[in-house]
Design an enzyme around this catalytic site. Structure first.
Site, mmCIF file in Angstrom:
data_model
loop_
_atom_site.group_PDB
_atom_site.id
_atom_site.type_symbol
_atom_site.label_atom_id
_atom_site.label_comp_id
_atom_site.label_asym_id
_atom_site.label_seq_id
_atom_site.Cartn_x
_atom_site.Cartn_y
_atom_site.Cartn_z
ATOM 1 N N ASP A 138 -5.566 4.628 25.310
ATOM 2 C CA ASP A 138 -5.506 3.203 24.992
ATOM 3 C C ASP A 138 -4.392 2.568 25.806
ATOM 4 O O ASP A 138 -3.340 3.189 26.017
ATOM 5 C CB ASP A 138 -5.236 2.987 23.500
ATOM 6 C CG ASP A 138 -6.441 3.324 22.622
ATOM 7 O OD1 ASP A 138 -7.575 3.251 23.118
ATOM 8 O OD2 ASP A 138 -6.230 3.673 21.454
ATOM 9 N N ASP B 124 -13.535 -0.200 23.727
ATOM 10 C CA ASP B 124 -13.437 -0.940 22.460
ATOM 11 C C ASP B 124 -13.979 -2.357 22.613
ATOM 12 O O ASP B 124 -14.674 -2.867 21.732
ATOM 13 C CB ASP B 124 -11.980 -0.991 21.989
ATOM 14 C CG ASP B 124 -11.410 0.381 21.698
ATOM 15 O OD1 ASP B 124 -12.174 1.266 21.273
ATOM 16 O OD2 ASP B 124 -10.198 0.578 21.912
#
Length: 194
Positions: A144, A158
């Site tokens: 991330d 995402d």
């Protein structure tokens, strides 16, 4: 009294119509695969970029301090929940990709194929992270790097998953059917024969 079908009033054949819908659905499956592959490619390239340029605690402000690029490794799900059961998320992301592919194979709506492709690509690239990234097979951490201040840190996958789900919900609200003879499916069936 029976009527003879004429070119102006063709007789409908449900089996033929179903076969035509199935054929269109299978062709549209490649739309889902293509969209999914683009999501996987962009997601993995941006993660590679983050691993190279954001290592050693580096960060880049994108929109003031509201959106920042900074590298983290997430063993859990959204908001870093379930960090001790990474293997469960591996199974869930793999199963999600299979279920989405099943529905995409049956879809006769181009718009549904695109929406499912976004979610399919996001689930697939997360599954790949879980399988092949450190610390080990099936226990990998998701990379991330997009930090939404006060909310969470995510990645391109995402964004694709959320965008795909929102798009699918909009299609449902608008009455566009994933598979059928009315609404969006009829549009896609007719446009595919032009």
């Amino acid at each position: 009294m029976s009527t003879v079908p004429t070119p102006e009033t063709p007789e409908t054949d449900p089996q033929r119509d179903a076969a035509a819908g199935s054929s269109v659905g299978h062709r549209l499956f490649w739309v889902t695969i293509t969209v999914g592959a683009i999501v996987v490619l962009i997601d993995q390239l941006t993660k590679w970029w983050a691993l190279v340029h954001l290592k050693d605690g580096n960060s880049i402000n994108v929109i003031g301090d509201l959106i920042t690029f900074r590298l983290v490794f997430n063993p859990g799900a959204a908001f870093s929940t379930g960090t001790s059961i990474t293997w469960v998320f591996t199974i869930v992301s793999g199963a999600a990709a299979i279920v989405i592919a099943y529905f995409a194979w049956r879809a006769t709506s181009r718009r549904w194929s695109v929406g499912l492709g976004l979610v399919f690509g996001g689930a697939t690239t997360h599954f790949g992270d879980r399988l092949f990234r450190a610390p080990g097979f099936g226990h990998g951490y998701v990379v991330d790097f997009i930090d939404y201040k006060y909310l969470f840190i995510g990645n391109v996958a995402d964004i694709a998953i959320v965008g795909g789900v929102v798009f699918v919900v909009i299609l449902m609200i608008a009455g566009v059917r994933m598979r059928g003879t009315e609404g969006g499916a009829a549009e896609d069936l007719s446009s595919s024969h032009k």
